[in-house]
Structure formats: C-alpha cells, structure tokens
Design a protein around this motif. Sequence first.
Motif, PDB file in Angstrom:
ATOM      1  N   SER A  70      45.902  41.970  69.440  1.00 29.36           N
ATOM      2  CA  SER A  70      45.898  40.960  70.498  1.00 29.36           C
ATOM      3  C   SER A  70      44.627  40.898  71.339  1.00 29.36           C
ATOM      4  N   PHE A  71      43.793  41.910  71.298  1.00 28.02           N
ATOM      5  CA  PHE A  71      42.655  41.933  72.216  1.00 28.02           C
ATOM      6  C   PHE A  71      41.317  42.017  71.479  1.00 28.02           C
ATOM      7  N   SER A  72      40.804  43.216  71.293  1.00 29.79           N
ATOM      8  CA  SER A  72      39.445  43.364  70.780  1.00 29.79           C
ATOM      9  C   SER A  72      39.324  43.200  69.273  1.00 29.79           C
ATOM     10  N   GLY A  73      40.440  43.119  68.553  1.00 33.53           N
ATOM     11  CA  GLY A  73      40.370  43.079  67.096  1.00 33.53           C
ATOM     12  C   GLY A  73      40.697  41.725  66.504  1.00 33.53           C
ATOM     13  N   LYS A  74      41.886  41.620  65.941  1.00 28.52           N
ATOM     14  CA  LYS A  74      42.309  40.465  65.147  1.00 28.52           C
ATOM     15  C   LYS A  74      42.137  39.133  65.877  1.00 28.52           C
TER      16      LYS A  74
ATOM     17  N   PRO B  84      50.160  54.876  69.273  1.00 27.82           N
ATOM     18  CA  PRO B  84      50.027  53.823  68.259  1.00 27.82           C
ATOM     19  C   PRO B  84      50.385  52.446  68.776  1.00 27.82           C
ATOM     20  N   ILE B  85      51.266  52.359  69.793  1.00 28.89           N
ATOM     21  CA  ILE B  85      51.596  51.048  70.357  1.00 28.89           C
ATOM     22  C   ILE B  85      50.367  50.432  71.023  1.00 28.89           C
ATOM     23  N   ILE B  86      49.683  51.223  71.838  1.00 25.11           N
ATOM     24  CA  ILE B  86      48.484  50.720  72.516  1.00 25.11           C
ATOM     25  C   ILE B  86      47.405  50.381  71.496  1.00 25.11           C
ATOM     26  N   MET B  87      47.169  51.269  70.524  1.00 28.08           N
ATOM     27  CA  MET B  87      46.140  51.015  69.526  1.00 28.08           C
ATOM     28  C   MET B  87      46.435  49.737  68.750  1.00 28.08           C
ATOM     29  N   THR B  88      47.673  49.563  68.316  1.00 32.10           N
ATOM     30  CA  THR B  88      48.037  48.373  67.552  1.00 32.10           C
ATOM     31  C   THR B  88      47.899  47.116  68.403  1.00 32.10           C
ATOM     32  N   LYS B  89      48.314  47.198  69.664  1.00 35.41           N
ATOM     33  CA  LYS B  89      48.183  46.047  70.561  1.00 35.41           C
ATOM     34  C   LYS B  89      46.720  45.657  70.741  1.00 35.41           C
ATOM     35  N   LEU B  90      45.852  46.634  70.905  1.00 37.30           N
ATOM     36  CA  LEU B  90      44.429  46.356  71.020  1.00 37.30           C
ATOM     37  C   LEU B  90      43.902  45.665  69.766  1.00 37.30           C
ATOM     38  N   LEU B  91      44.299  46.176  68.606  1.00 36.56           N
ATOM     39  CA  LEU B  91      43.800  45.657  67.344  1.00 36.56           C
ATOM     40  C   LEU B  91      44.314  44.254  67.048  1.00 36.56           C
TER      41      LEU B  91
ATOM     42  N   THR C 209      45.919  41.441  53.109  1.00 33.77           N
ATOM     43  CA  THR C 209      45.960  41.347  54.568  1.00 33.77           C
ATOM     44  C   THR C 209      44.597  40.873  55.043  1.00 33.77           C
ATOM     45  N   ARG C 210      44.597  40.029  56.062  1.00 35.91           N
ATOM     46  CA  ARG C 210      43.329  39.527  56.587  1.00 35.91           C
ATOM     47  C   ARG C 210      42.551  40.607  57.333  1.00 35.91           C
ATOM     48  N   HIS C 211      43.219  41.730  57.602  1.00 37.94           N
ATOM     49  CA  HIS C 211      42.570  42.803  58.368  1.00 37.94           C
ATOM     50  C   HIS C 211      42.975  44.179  57.839  1.00 37.94           C
ATOM     51  N   PRO C 212      42.558  44.544  56.637  1.00 41.77           N
ATOM     52  CA  PRO C 212      42.942  45.855  56.115  1.00 41.77           C
ATOM     53  C   PRO C 212      42.396  47.005  56.958  1.00 41.77           C
ATOM     54  N   ASN C 213      41.236  46.789  57.577  1.00 42.60           N
ATOM     55  CA  ASN C 213      40.669  47.848  58.420  1.00 42.60           C
ATOM     56  C   ASN C 213      41.493  48.042  59.695  1.00 42.60           C
ATOM     57  N   TYR C 214      41.935  46.957  60.308  1.00 41.65           N
ATOM     58  CA  TYR C 214      42.737  47.075  61.517  1.00 41.65           C
ATOM     59  C   TYR C 214      44.131  47.625  61.209  1.00 41.65           C
ATOM     60  N   PHE C 215      44.732  47.157  60.115  1.00 44.32           N
ATOM     61  CA  PHE C 215      46.014  47.723  59.709  1.00 44.32           C
ATOM     62  C   PHE C 215      45.862  49.221  59.462  1.00 44.32           C
TER      63      PHE C 215
ATOM     64  N   LEU D  54      40.360  38.171  68.500  1.00 48.84           N
ATOM     65  CA  LEU D  54      38.970  37.814  68.799  1.00 48.84           C
ATOM     66  C   LEU D  54      38.225  37.436  67.532  1.00 48.84           C
ATOM     67  N   LEU D  55      38.391  38.219  66.479  1.00 47.33           N
ATOM     68  CA  LEU D  55      37.681  37.964  65.228  1.00 47.33           C
ATOM     69  C   LEU D  55      38.117  36.636  64.605  1.00 47.33           C
ATOM     70  N   GLU D  56      39.412  36.359  64.618  1.00 46.76           N
ATOM     71  CA  GLU D  56      39.899  35.149  63.958  1.00 46.76           C
ATOM     72  C   GLU D  56      39.452  33.886  64.685  1.00 46.76           C
ATOM     73  N   ARG D  57      39.300  33.949  66.003  1.00 45.87           N
ATOM     74  CA  ARG D  57      38.769  32.785  66.720  1.00 45.87           C
ATOM     75  C   ARG D  57      37.354  32.473  66.244  1.00 45.87           C
ATOM     76  N   GLY D  58      36.550  33.515  66.075  1.00 46.01           N
ATOM     77  CA  GLY D  58      35.190  33.317  65.592  1.00 46.01           C
ATOM     78  C   GLY D  58      35.149  32.834  64.150  1.00 46.01           C
ATOM     79  N   MET D  59      36.036  33.357  63.311  1.00 44.91           N
ATOM     80  CA  MET D  59      36.064  32.950  61.909  1.00 44.91           C
ATOM     81  C   MET D  59      36.465  31.487  61.766  1.00 44.91           C
ATOM     82  N   ARG D  60      37.392  31.039  62.568  1.00 44.18           N
ATOM     83  CA  ARG D  60      37.805  29.626  62.496  1.00 44.18           C
ATOM     84  C   ARG D  60      36.663  28.702  62.902  1.00 44.18           C
ATOM     85  N   ARG D  61      35.874  29.126  63.888  1.00 36.43           N
ATOM     86  CA  ARG D  61      34.738  28.302  64.314  1.00 36.43           C
ATOM     87  C   ARG D  61      33.668  28.247  63.234  1.00 36.43           C
ATOM     88  N   SER D  62      33.424  29.392  62.563  1.00 34.51           N
ATOM     89  CA  SER D  62      32.306  29.447  61.619  1.00 34.51           C
ATOM     90  C   SER D  62      32.667  29.044  60.193  1.00 34.51           C
ATOM     91  N   LYS D  63      33.917  29.255  59.782  1.00 37.58           N
ATOM     92  CA  LYS D  63      34.300  29.004  58.387  1.00 37.58           C
ATOM     93  C   LYS D  63      35.145  27.745  58.197  1.00 37.58           C
TER      94      LYS D  63
END
Length: 277
Positions: free
Chosen positions: A232-236, A223-230, A191-197, A238-247
């Motif tokens: 669609s918002f502050s987690g996956k 858990p619905i709110i937590m998963t949604k945050l992880l 998984t690209r996000h074992p910590n978020y999962f 946001l991080l993947e947008r930055g990773m695509r720019r840098s990698k």
Amino acid sequence: MNDLPWGDIALNVVAVTAAIIVFIGLIMAAAIKIQNQSIIDIFWGPGFVVAAVVSYLVSSGSGGDDTRRLVVLALTSVWGLRLGLYIGNRNRGHGQDKRYTALMRHQQGSLIGFLIRKIYGLQGGLMIVISIPVQLAMYESEPLGVIGAIGIAIWLIGFLFEAVGDWQLARFKADPANAGKVMDRGLWAWTRHPNYFGDAAVWTGLFVLALGSAWGLLTIVSPIIMTKLLVSFSGKALLERGMRRSKGEAYDAYVAKTSGFFPLPPKRQPSGAGTAS
C-alpha cells in the motif's frame, strides 16, 4: 505462556535501538555529504542485519536455543545483505532517486530535522519494530521442531521469489531489445511483484521462527507492517502508478492477466487479444 527473560529482552530492545540510531545517523551524515538521500534504500536490508547481530550478541548466555539463534541470525543476514547488494548495484551511477528529489523540494526549516522526520527517523523506527521477531526468537529456549522447519520453508520460498525475481528483472532490463516493454516472464508471469511477495514471505517465515513460545504470536505485527508497506505504500502501489503512466495499455494488459501480489497461474486472454511483452 512460556516464561521468557523479559529483563534481558528489554535490554536487547534498548541495545538494538541504540545500534539502529547510530547506523541510521551515519547513513544520514553520508547522504547529506554526497547530496543523495536515496542511499538509505541500499541500507534498508543491512539495517535488519545490524538488529540481528546485536540481538545475537546481547542474547548470548540468556538461555535461548542456540540452533534457533544461529538460524535466525543467518536467515536475516542472508536476506538483508543480498537485498543491500542488489539495490546498491542497481542504483550505482544513477544519482538520487526521483522520489527523494521530489520529497526534498518540500524541505522547510532545519535540514537534519526534516530528514529525521521524513526519512531516517521513520525508517529507523520501522527497522526496530519489524525486527521484533528476530529479537524475541533469540531468547526462546524451545528447539526449532516442526514449527521452526515450517518457518524456514516459508523463508526459503520468499527468498527464492525475491532473489530470482530480481535476477530475472535485471536480465530483462539489460537487454536493449526489451526497452519500453513490460516484464511478464518467469516469476513475473505469476505475480506482478515476485520480489515484494518474497519480502513479505521472508518476514512471515521469521515470524514463524519466533513461535518458540506463545509470546511469539505478538510479533505478527512484523509481517503485517512489512506487507502493508509493500502493498500500500512504498512498494506495489507507488510502482504501479508509475508503470501505468509510462507503459500505458501494455501494462493494463499485463495487469489483466497477472496476479497483483500472491503468485497465481496467469489468466488466459481472450482469443486474438494482445499481450504485453
């Protein structure tokens, strides 16, 4: 539905809300003094520990099953304190996170009012709402039983994914030979996000632990709110947008073979295709 001491539960919510307000207020005061708003990230996990401790103390003598109360307190505390220590160690010496620096450029009017609206009020409110399963579980009189054991198992799976994933990533980043590379090993190959999962699974487990009565079903909002945050918002997202720019292409190759959230075996790449490493 089983009857619960709703007056005591209401008092518990008030006590948790008051404790979180004080907790968040102290963090905000410290952040203003050192001019580093990103320290709130360190205290995200410990904020739930505050909610669990206050709930455990307020619920004493209210008829809740003592084993359930202790298990929920312990699991919430272990998760929250580990997360806080990990983020604190990771962020040490790096100054304010660029996300908060960008946010602060939009400040208008009162600094405190802006911080409450954009950072601290939002995070404090989320702590109160997401901790609802922890609060309710303290008042349920039913023994843990099979459902409780399932909740503990889900929590354990989540905690291991989160803790081991963080450890693997920290080791990977600490090796200078990996500079500029994409982490695609260990749990990160599944998984690209074992910590978020893992985070989402932890809170799913705590929700299951709140099913000592049918009223516990209402706490699925946590858990619905937590998963949604992880996701669609502050987690996956946001991080993947930055990773695509840098990698660039290396990250695209990683995305092509690796599950975005739920752990799955890595996809086979066509013969001759390159891999991100």
